[in-house]
Design an enzyme around this catalytic site. Structure first.
Site, short mmCIF file in Angstrom:
data_model
loop_
_atom_site.label_atom_id
_atom_site.label_comp_id
_atom_site.label_asym_id
_atom_site.label_seq_id
_atom_site.Cartn_x
_atom_site.Cartn_y
_atom_site.Cartn_z
N CYS A 136 -33.08 66.84 29.72
CA CYS A 136 -33.81 66.00 30.67
C CYS A 136 -32.83 65.12 31.45
O CYS A 136 -32.30 64.14 30.92
CB CYS A 136 -34.82 65.14 29.91
SG CYS A 136 -35.65 63.95 30.95
N CYS A 139 -33.87 61.48 32.01
CA CYS A 139 -33.79 60.65 30.79
C CYS A 139 -32.34 60.27 30.49
O CYS A 139 -32.05 59.15 30.12
CB CYS A 139 -34.35 61.39 29.57
SG CYS A 139 -35.86 62.29 29.86
N ASP A 140 -31.42 61.24 30.62
CA ASP A 140 -30.06 61.05 30.10
C ASP A 140 -28.96 61.02 31.17
O ASP A 140 -27.80 60.73 30.85
CB ASP A 140 -29.71 62.17 29.10
CG ASP A 140 -30.69 62.22 27.94
OD1 ASP A 140 -31.23 61.15 27.59
OD2 ASP A 140 -30.92 63.30 27.39
#
Ligand code: FAD
Ligand code: NAP
Length: 313
Positions: A136, A139-140
């Site tokens: 993701c 997200c990261d």
């Protein structure tokens, strides 16, 4: 440990589950929606959505799903923060158990458990997961500011992730096993025009390598499928975007699925092989996985559950 009794139990809080909640609540069935680990579903992992009707400007995935959740709750759905771990579909009413220890007893069930990213299953993937290997970008991606990263895949997710990461990373290698992408043309054009994105085509990753102490990815080994040539691409992060698998293991042996695990529903319907069990969204749709389609099938599932309840009352 609480026992919840409902006429409509909805498993999943993505666009399919929340839309089913809106319709079942407006039919006065006081549905329960069990959220699962990903409240709001997959769209919460993406930054900007341009193709969900009703928003002339791009809307953030998280914002869209928060608005859908509030709408479902305002009209009378009850959202419960739990994950279903067991489901008995042989008994009437149906009985499900949650991770919390709670029990859910339901006259009808709407399965809207969506899909999760597929793994590559190559050496180093599990070892460096969370230490360079991610599924993701939104997200990261932040952890890789100014660093070199790879994205694997040729679909909409891979190309969108590469574009998103180009705003953070110093360089993005987009590794795809063919020389043609299946992503939408508009996304492809943006990626090819982006000077930070380098295409690595006709290539498959064979291994993720890195350091032991501290644990961290440093490179992705790839093999060209036409020339058999192997090379190691330096990268601190790799984002795997090679498709999704349906979240149906919970119902294994009880619900009819296709070979890939997607729930089979009757033609033009959300009805499964079990009377009173309906299914909506990505978990039953292997082809066109889109939020608006998931929402539409969530609506249909609630309407069909309502008809089932009315006939059987
Ligand atoms: P999901 O969104 O997958 O939601 C599934 C829900 O089920 C989650 O809430 C999860 O917590 C819950 N769940 C799972 N197992 C359990 C359990 N055991 N118990 C309880 N709950 C459970 N589509 C578009 O139309 N436009 C886009 O721009 C777009 N961008 C995307 C970007 C990315 C990065 C990704 C990954 C997808 C994108 N999609 C987009 C596709 C879209 O997100 C999906 O089609 C849509 O989210 C499917 O909705 P769903 O409700 O079926 O499932
Ligand atoms: P996808 O469309 O299934 O694409 C998966 C990609 O991964 C394909 O390019 C595939 O290659 C490649 N791949 C699969 N297995 C591989 C392996 N073992 N090794 C290397 N490569 C592999 O998946 P997705 O991109 O995640 O999209 C899923 C769904 O969500 C789609 O319906 C998509 O339209 C939707 N979505 C929509 C948007 C949007 O509307 N903006 C954004 C994101 C996702 P091949 O091409 O060779 O098969």
């Amino acid at each position: 440990m609480t026992e919840h009794r409902t006429q409509v139990l909805i498993i999943g809080s993505g666009p399919a589950g929340l839309t089913a909640g809106i319709y079942a609540a407006r039919a006065n069935r006081a549905p329960l929606i069990v959220s699962g680990m990903q409240l709001g579903g997959q769209l919460t992992t993406t930054s900007g959505i341009e193709n969900y009707p009703g928003f002339e400007e791009e809307i953030g995935g998280l914002e869209l799903m928060e608005r859908m959740q509030k709408q479902a709750e305002r009209v009378g759905s009850k959202l419960l923060y739990d994950t279903i771990t067991e489901a008995d579909l042989k008994v009437r009413p149906f009985v499900c158990k949650g991770d919390s220890g709670d029990t859910y007893i339901a006259d009808t069930l709407i399965i809207a458990t969506g899909a999760s990213p597929r793994k590559m299953d190559i050496p180093g993937e599990d070892k460096y997961r969370g230490f360079g290997v991610s599924y993701c970008a939104t997200c990261d991606g932040f952890f890789y500011r100014g660093k070199e990263v790879c994205v694997i895949g040729g679909g909409n997710t891979a190309v969108e992730e590469a574009l998103y990461l180009s705003g953070l990373a110093s360089k993005v290698y987009l590794i795809h096993r063919r020389d043609a992408f299946r992503a939408e043309k508009v996304l492809q054009e943006k990626a090819f025009a982006n000077p930070k994105i380098e295409m690595v085509l006709d290539s498959v990753p064979t291994e993720f390598t890195g350091t032991e102490n501290p644990l961290g990815l440093t490179a992705v080994k790839v093999k060209n499928v036409k020339t058999e040539e192997e090379r190691s691409i330096p990268a601190h992060g790799v984002f795997i975007a090679v498709g999704y698998r349906p979240n149906t293991s919970l119902f294994a042996g009880q619900i009819d699925t296709d070979e890939a695990g997607f729930i089979i529903t009757k033609p033009n319907s959300t009805a499964t092989n079990i009377d009173g069990v309906f299914s909506a969204g990505d978990v039953k749709n292997p082809l066109y996985r889109q939020a608006v389609i998931a929402a539409g099938s969530g609506c249909l599932a609630a309407l069909e559950a309502e008809k089932f309840l009315s006939v059987n009352e």
